[in-house]
Write an enzyme that holds these catalytic residues in place. Structure first.
Site, PDB file in Angstrom:
ATOM      1  N   GLY A  33      39.660  58.311  29.208  1.00  0.00           N
ATOM      2  CA  GLY A  33      40.311  57.890  30.438  1.00  0.00           C
ATOM      3  C   GLY A  33      40.574  56.399  30.551  1.00  0.00           C
ATOM      4  O   GLY A  33      40.567  55.658  29.567  1.00  0.00           O
ATOM      5  N   GLU A  51      43.247  36.359  47.807  1.00  0.00           N
ATOM      6  CA  GLU A  51      42.554  37.477  48.453  1.00  0.00           C
ATOM      7  C   GLU A  51      42.848  37.452  49.942  1.00  0.00           C
ATOM      8  O   GLU A  51      42.698  36.424  50.597  1.00  0.00           O
ATOM      9  CB  GLU A  51      41.048  37.377  48.205  1.00  0.00           C
ATOM     10  N   HIS A  81       8.656  34.186  30.655  1.00  0.00           N
ATOM     11  CA  HIS A  81       9.057  32.778  30.786  1.00  0.00           C
ATOM     12  C   HIS A  81       9.303  32.205  29.391  1.00  0.00           C
ATOM     13  O   HIS A  81       8.530  32.448  28.472  1.00  0.00           O
ATOM     14  CB  HIS A  81       7.929  31.994  31.461  1.00  0.00           C
TER      15      HIS A  81
END
Length: 488
Positions: free
Chosen positions: A54, A221, A466
């Protein structure tokens, strides 16, 4: 009533084209349904008119992330030279070579999906499907001389026909000057400038990619901020990161009109301040969302209807089953709260396959499905934003930390942040929001935190390595649990 319990006396079990399950659409939702159903012992027919995989495999997720990785390498050369004293230079981007690598990755994945389906015993039928009843399908145009073929399903029918990019009236994509996300990566060459309409995840990713490869980019936007479904702090940090890279981010702006010229596109915009400005670019990319695909499917023949937006709405969201017993929906054909994300459709496919097989299966928890934008910087989130949590009536506590507060964040130098939203007084975690480098690889932990209703104290007891970016996540949870080492 279980789908597997539905009376199937109307189905001719002696028909050579009869199977337990028919899946229409071979994208992520469709082929995941088919694979899981076959693994559970069901006889499955998968109908696909294009290529299995797809949009995600052939035009979306996979090719775009391959190109974004190439863009990241280009950015790395500039960072090496400008920040780290590594005397690296970039002569040019060999576009045909880049495309060849992308296409090889897609082709290998495609062959892999086909091999999985074949190994599972899924019968893949090529052609366009049209429903002829709640358990029957006619397939045409498969390229053979067999003509139309009719199929019936004993247990159930699964609709997984996906979506296509939405376009804008009067601005038809031509694959060259005006493109959509489906064809942007396949347009000829690299443009010197791009105007991207739409500041959601897709628009931001394409803006980021083109900027990395040297284009001048304007990102428009209509909402008052980019990636509007995300937490406001995510939008703010992402906007800052994109602007730092030279992308012209225009939130709260709307397209008035656009003219396609021989050498590009000229668009007029109404800005957030109400001013009218003209922006020119070699290419205009429309990224204003996606629309469900039901062309030629004739859902009415199965007793179904689409809503005003074109979605097929389940009557039972826990099983993704429609009002017609035995007919299920997965993927982009579903309306919200489904997210239109490939990984959500995988989960939907598993749920539907297990339902059809009579195997107990939990509903998809959409609130615990991660959302990722693969730009530079990246965003990743799961659960509720702070504003959404308050709107739902939660008494909220939130804490955040810039990624540069930890050593590895300083090393990467891209900024970003971690934000955690919880119920007040140490209650359960409602949302986790990340911006920065590689945060797409960090969000899985938070999916478990939100999905299992964990509290900050549950997470704070676990040690984060860390130096890593992930220790910023751990530090925010420590702070919310009253044990933070770097509280101000």
């Amino acid at each position: 009533m279980n789908s597997s319990d539905v009376n199937s006396s109307d189905v001719n079990s002696s028909d050579v084209n009869s199977s337990d399950v028919i899946v229409i659409g071979g994208g992520t939702g469709g082929y995941s349904t088919a694979l899981r159903a076959a693994a559970l012992g069901l006889d499955v027919v998968l109908v696909e008119r294009d290529k299995v995989g797809g949009t995600c495999l052939h035009r979306g997720c996979i090719p775009s992330k391959a190109m974004l990785h190439a863009a990241e390498l280009v950015d790395g050369i500039a960072e090496a030279r400008e920040r780290w004293g590594v005397k690296a230079t970039l002569d040019a981007v060999d576009w045909p070579a880049l495309v060849a690598t992308r296409d090889d990755i897609v082709a290998r994945n495609h062959r892999g999906v086909e091999a999985h389906l074949a190994h599972a015993g899924v019968r893949v039928v090529r052609g366009s499907a049209r429903l002829t009843g709640p358990r029957s399908v006619r397939v045409e145009g498969d390229g053979t001389d067999q003509g139309a073929q009719d199929f019936t399903a004993r247990r159930g029918l699964v609709l997984a026909t996906g979506s296509r990019p939405r376009t804008l009236p009067g601005l038809e994509p031509d694959g060259r000057r005006v493109v959509t996300s489906d064809d942007a990566l396949f347009a000829p060459g690299l443009p010197a400038s791009v105007l991207v309409l739409g500041g959601g995840a897709i628009g931001v990713e394409y803006a980021s990619f083109h900027r990395s490869l040297g284009a001048e980019v304007t990102l428009v936007e209509a909402a008052d901020r980019i990636v509007p479904p995300e937490d406001a702090d995510v939008s703010r940090h992402l906007t800052r990161g994109l602007k730092k890279r030279g992308i012209d981010v225009r939130a709260g702006a709307r397209l008035l009109d656009a003219e396609v010229l021989d050498d590009g596109v000229r668009a007029r915009l109404r800005t957030a301040r109400g001013e009218t400005v003209t922006v020119g670019a070699e290419r205009l990319l429309i990224a204003v969302g996606r629309a469900p695909v039901t062309d030629g499917l004739d859902v009415a023949a199965a007793g179904l209807a689409t809503d005003e937006r074109g979605f097929v709405v389940p009557a039972d969201w826990d099983r993704l089953e429609t009002a017609v017993p035995g007919v299920h929906v997965v993927g982009d054909l579903l309306p919200p709260p489904s997210l239109g994300l490939a990984h959500a459709s995988f989960a939907e496919g598993l749920l539907v396959a297990e339902t059809l097989a009579g195997v107990p299966s939990l509903p998809v928890d959409y609130a615990a499905v991660p959302r990722v934008t693969y730009s530079s910087p990246q965003t990743a989130a799961v659960g509720l934003s702070e504003a959404d949590a308050r709107a739902r009536g939660h008494e909220v506590e939130a804490d955040s930390m810039p990624l540069t507060a930890v050593a590895k964040g300083m090393v990467h130098g891209q900024g970003g942040m971690v934000k955690v939203v919880t119920e007040a007084r140490g209650g359960r975690v409602l949302g986790v929001h990340l911006v920065g480098p590689h945060v797409s690889e960090m969000i899985a932990e938070s999916q478990l935190v939100v999905g299992w209703d964990a509290e900050p104290s549950d997470v704070a007891r676990h040690v984060h390595p860390h130096p890593t970016l992930s220790e910023a996540v751990g530090e925010v949870f420590l702070t919310l649990a009253g044990r933070g080492l770097h509280q101000q």
